[in-house]
Motif scaffolding. Sequence first.
Motif, PDB file in Angstrom:
ATOM      1  N   VAL A  81       0.855  -1.183   0.000  1.00 30.62           N
ATOM      2  CA  VAL A  81       0.000   0.000   0.000  1.00 30.62           C
ATOM      3  C   VAL A  81       0.894   1.237   0.000  1.00 30.62           C
ATOM      4  O   VAL A  81       1.617   1.496   0.958  1.00 30.62           O
ATOM      5  CB  VAL A  81      -0.931   0.002   1.226  1.00 30.62           C
ATOM      6  CG1 VAL A  81      -1.834   1.230   1.196  1.00 30.62           C
ATOM      7  CG2 VAL A  81      -1.759  -1.277   1.265  1.00 30.62           C
ATOM      8  N   LEU A  82       0.844   1.989  -1.096  1.00 31.54           N
ATOM      9  CA  LEU A  82       1.715   3.152  -1.288  1.00 31.54           C
ATOM     10  C   LEU A  82       0.909   4.427  -1.110  1.00 31.54           C
ATOM     11  O   LEU A  82      -0.019   4.714  -1.874  1.00 31.54           O
ATOM     12  CB  LEU A  82       2.341   3.125  -2.683  1.00 31.54           C
ATOM     13  CG  LEU A  82       2.987   1.789  -3.090  1.00 31.54           C
ATOM     14  CD1 LEU A  82       3.575   1.892  -4.495  1.00 31.54           C
ATOM     15  CD2 LEU A  82       4.052   1.378  -2.091  1.00 31.54           C
ATOM     16  N   ALA A  83       1.241   5.168  -0.074  1.00 27.84           N
ATOM     17  CA  ALA A  83       0.539   6.411   0.226  1.00 27.84           C
ATOM     18  C   ALA A  83       1.366   7.601  -0.247  1.00 27.84           C
ATOM     19  O   ALA A  83       2.519   7.462  -0.669  1.00 27.84           O
ATOM     20  CB  ALA A  83       0.274   6.507   1.725  1.00 27.84           C
ATOM     21  N   LYS A  84       0.810   8.775  -0.142  1.00 26.86           N
ATOM     22  CA  LYS A  84       1.528   9.985  -0.526  1.00 26.86           C
ATOM     23  C   LYS A  84       2.559  10.392   0.521  1.00 26.86           C
ATOM     24  O   LYS A  84       3.467  11.157   0.225  1.00 26.86           O
ATOM     25  CB  LYS A  84       0.536  11.122  -0.787  1.00 26.86           C
ATOM     26  CG  LYS A  84      -0.321  10.895  -2.035  1.00 26.86           C
ATOM     27  CD  LYS A  84      -1.279  12.046  -2.276  1.00 26.86           C
ATOM     28  CE  LYS A  84      -2.127  11.790  -3.524  1.00 26.86           C
ATOM     29  NZ  LYS A  84      -1.334  11.822  -4.762  1.00 26.86           N
ATOM     30  N   HIS A 100       2.402   4.524   4.414  1.00 29.02           N
ATOM     31  CA  HIS A 100       2.640   3.305   3.642  1.00 29.02           C
ATOM     32  C   HIS A 100       2.286   2.097   4.513  1.00 29.02           C
ATOM     33  O   HIS A 100       2.489   2.108   5.729  1.00 29.02           O
ATOM     34  CB  HIS A 100       4.098   3.216   3.202  1.00 29.02           C
ATOM     35  CG  HIS A 100       4.400   4.011   1.970  1.00 29.02           C
ATOM     36  ND1 HIS A 100       4.189   5.356   1.884  1.00 29.02           N
ATOM     37  CD2 HIS A 100       4.890   3.619   0.759  1.00 29.02           C
ATOM     38  CE1 HIS A 100       4.547   5.796   0.675  1.00 29.02           C
ATOM     39  NE2 HIS A 100       4.971   4.743  -0.023  1.00 29.02           N
ATOM     40  N   SER A 101       1.752   1.060   3.886  1.00 27.00           N
ATOM     41  CA  SER A 101       1.316  -0.104   4.646  1.00 27.00           C
ATOM     42  C   SER A 101       1.334  -1.329   3.749  1.00 27.00           C
ATOM     43  O   SER A 101       1.856  -1.302   2.632  1.00 27.00           O
ATOM     44  CB  SER A 101      -0.093   0.148   5.213  1.00 27.00           C
ATOM     45  OG  SER A 101      -0.478  -0.895   6.091  1.00 27.00           O
ATOM     46  N   VAL A 102       0.749  -2.412   4.233  1.00 28.64           N
ATOM     47  CA  VAL A 102       0.596  -3.631   3.439  1.00 28.64           C
ATOM     48  C   VAL A 102      -0.810  -4.181   3.649  1.00 28.64           C
ATOM     49  O   VAL A 102      -1.412  -4.012   4.716  1.00 28.64           O
ATOM     50  CB  VAL A 102       1.631  -4.719   3.813  1.00 28.64           C
ATOM     51  CG1 VAL A 102       3.041  -4.264   3.480  1.00 28.64           C
ATOM     52  CG2 VAL A 102       1.527  -5.108   5.285  1.00 28.64           C
ATOM     53  N   ASN A 103      -1.334  -4.813   2.622  1.00 28.09           N
ATOM     54  CA  ASN A 103      -2.557  -5.586   2.754  1.00 28.09           C
ATOM     55  C   ASN A 103      -2.163  -7.034   3.029  1.00 28.09           C
ATOM     56  O   ASN A 103      -1.271  -7.578   2.365  1.00 28.09           O
ATOM     57  CB  ASN A 103      -3.401  -5.502   1.476  1.00 28.09           C
ATOM     58  CG  ASN A 103      -4.082  -4.159   1.341  1.00 28.09           C
ATOM     59  OD1 ASN A 103      -4.257  -3.437   2.319  1.00 28.09           O
ATOM     60  ND2 ASN A 103      -4.473  -3.802   0.122  1.00 28.09           N
ATOM     61  N   LYS A 107      -6.083 -11.578  11.690  1.00 28.85           N
ATOM     62  CA  LYS A 107      -5.965 -10.137  11.515  1.00 28.85           C
ATOM     63  C   LYS A 107      -5.693  -9.871  10.038  1.00 28.85           C
ATOM     64  O   LYS A 107      -4.953 -10.629   9.393  1.00 28.85           O
ATOM     65  CB  LYS A 107      -4.835  -9.571  12.382  1.00 28.85           C
ATOM     66  CG  LYS A 107      -4.858  -8.051  12.519  1.00 28.85           C
ATOM     67  CD  LYS A 107      -3.811  -7.584  13.525  1.00 28.85           C
ATOM     68  CE  LYS A 107      -3.897  -6.076  13.727  1.00 28.85           C
ATOM     69  NZ  LYS A 107      -2.877  -5.593  14.705  1.00 28.85           N
ATOM     70  N   SER A 108      -6.291  -8.815   9.512  1.00 29.58           N
ATOM     71  CA  SER A 108      -6.128  -8.539   8.088  1.00 29.58           C
ATOM     72  C   SER A 108      -6.288  -7.063   7.807  1.00 29.58           C
ATOM     73  O   SER A 108      -6.855  -6.305   8.609  1.00 29.58           O
ATOM     74  CB  SER A 108      -7.161  -9.331   7.270  1.00 29.58           C
ATOM     75  OG  SER A 108      -8.477  -8.945   7.622  1.00 29.58           O
ATOM     76  N   ARG A 109      -5.757  -6.681   6.649  1.00 26.83           N
ATOM     77  CA  ARG A 109      -5.959  -5.337   6.131  1.00 26.83           C
ATOM     78  C   ARG A 109      -6.236  -5.451   4.651  1.00 26.83           C
ATOM     79  O   ARG A 109      -5.615  -6.259   3.947  1.00 26.83           O
ATOM     80  CB  ARG A 109      -4.736  -4.443   6.343  1.00 26.83           C
ATOM     81  CG  ARG A 109      -4.976  -2.990   5.905  1.00 26.83           C
ATOM     82  CD  ARG A 109      -3.701  -2.197   5.724  1.00 26.83           C
ATOM     83  NE  ARG A 109      -3.941  -0.771   5.546  1.00 26.83           N
ATOM     84  CZ  ARG A 109      -4.312  -0.187   4.414  1.00 26.83           C
ATOM     85  NH1 ARG A 109      -4.508  -0.929   3.315  1.00 26.83           N
ATOM     86  NH2 ARG A 109      -4.505   1.117   4.342  1.00 26.83           N
ATOM     87  N   ALA A 110      -7.155  -4.649   4.140  1.00 26.82           N
ATOM     88  CA  ALA A 110      -7.460  -4.598   2.720  1.00 26.82           C
ATOM     89  C   ALA A 110      -7.774  -3.152   2.346  1.00 26.82           C
ATOM     90  O   ALA A 110      -8.091  -2.329   3.205  1.00 26.82           O
ATOM     91  CB  ALA A 110      -8.646  -5.505   2.386  1.00 26.82           C
ATOM     92  N   GLY A 111      -7.675  -2.846   1.060  1.00 25.58           N
ATOM     93  CA  GLY A 111      -8.032  -1.511   0.603  1.00 25.58           C
ATOM     94  C   GLY A 111      -6.837  -0.624   0.336  1.00 25.58           C
ATOM     95  O   GLY A 111      -5.679  -1.029   0.446  1.00 25.58           O
ATOM     96  N   GLY A 112      -7.132   0.620  -0.026  1.00 24.11           N
ATOM     97  CA  GLY A 112      -6.102   1.566  -0.407  1.00 24.11           C
ATOM     98  C   GLY A 112      -5.491   2.301   0.766  1.00 24.11           C
ATOM     99  O   GLY A 112      -5.786   2.010   1.932  1.00 24.11           O
ATOM    100  N   GLY A 115      -1.625   4.235  -4.207  1.00 24.41           N
ATOM    101  CA  GLY A 115      -2.484   3.111  -4.545  1.00 24.41           C
ATOM    102  C   GLY A 115      -1.924   1.823  -3.980  1.00 24.41           C
ATOM    103  O   GLY A 115      -1.165   1.825  -3.011  1.00 24.41           O
ATOM    104  N   VAL A 116      -2.316   0.713  -4.597  1.00 22.16           N
ATOM    105  CA  VAL A 116      -1.929  -0.609  -4.109  1.00 22.16           C
ATOM    106  C   VAL A 116      -1.209  -1.381  -5.207  1.00 22.16           C
ATOM    107  O   VAL A 116      -1.660  -1.405  -6.361  1.00 22.16           O
ATOM    108  CB  VAL A 116      -3.161  -1.409  -3.644  1.00 22.16           C
ATOM    109  CG1 VAL A 116      -2.762  -2.817  -3.218  1.00 22.16           C
ATOM    110  CG2 VAL A 116      -3.864  -0.687  -2.500  1.00 22.16           C
ATOM    111  N   LEU A 117      -0.074  -1.973  -4.862  1.00 23.79           N
ATOM    112  CA  LEU A 117       0.651  -2.874  -5.753  1.00 23.79           C
ATOM    113  C   LEU A 117       0.332  -4.302  -5.304  1.00 23.79           C
ATOM    114  O   LEU A 117       0.844  -4.760  -4.283  1.00 23.79           O
ATOM    115  CB  LEU A 117       2.156  -2.614  -5.671  1.00 23.79           C
ATOM    116  CG  LEU A 117       3.047  -3.463  -6.573  1.00 23.79           C
ATOM    117  CD1 LEU A 117       2.734  -3.211  -8.045  1.00 23.79           C
ATOM    118  CD2 LEU A 117       4.521  -3.174  -6.292  1.00 23.79           C
ATOM    119  N   PRO A 118      -0.552  -5.014  -6.029  1.00 24.98           N
ATOM    120  CA  PRO A 118      -0.937  -6.360  -5.594  1.00 24.98           C
ATOM    121  C   PRO A 118       0.255  -7.313  -5.567  1.00 24.98           C
ATOM    122  O   PRO A 118       1.175  -7.222  -6.382  1.00 24.98           O
ATOM    123  CB  PRO A 118      -1.964  -6.794  -6.653  1.00 24.98           C
ATOM    124  CG  PRO A 118      -2.469  -5.516  -7.239  1.00 24.98           C
ATOM    125  CD  PRO A 118      -1.290  -4.587  -7.229  1.00 24.98           C
TER     126      PRO A 118
END
Length: 223
Positions: free
Chosen positions: A100-103, A108-111, A173-178, A193-196
């Motif tokens: 998960v790439l933020a501005k 920044h995070s991960v799904n 535990k999970s994370r999804a989305g932008g 956005g998100v790099l799958p």
Amino acid sequence: MTGSPSTPTTYAPTPRTTGSRARERMAYDRELVHSILDEGFLCHLAFVRDGAPVVLPTLYARVGERLYVHGSTGSRPLREAGQDSGMPVCVTVTHLDGLVLAKSTFHHSVNYRSVVVHGRAHQVTDHEERLMALDAIVDSAVPGRAEDSRRANAKELAATAVVRVDLEEVSAKSRAGGPSEEPEDLELPYWSGVLPVSPVYGTPIPADDLAPGTPLPDYLTAR
């Protein structure tokens, strides 16, 4: 193996399975936990040895409400699992689904999807249960492979340890989305956005000593 009709649909939260951060991402749904476990075959087994933490990557399989974990009989910690009380362990399984790439670098995070299991590992000594567990571990990595292989002989079984951990103290535990952005960052000229991320299997490479004409099994061509 599945639970009986009276099996609860959720695992009961405990102090060890209750998150201190991002609690909205925690879940105790039994079917969700099973689906995350069943999608993988590599776990990390954590325990304490000589007062220090140790984490080992190893193969596993879920059979009903138990995890079976593969190891070596030469491993001292796994020998400790042979004691009547078992060995306190923590088992984790994680699937990385996206970057998960933020501005901003902060957001920044991960799904991901993950399961954490707390409990006591007990060494499997029953012969038939060990064979069943080893077949399940092989099939968790490559479905259909156990039936298409020679089973371990007595010497190989003597060198192989299998431990089981009951699924009682469990959380997902999970994370999804932008990305989550700060309002003042929305107009910044950076892509977000998100790099799958997903596992990719390559073309099977035959062993050097494979007999000519041996066909590629269907369960490999389907991957």
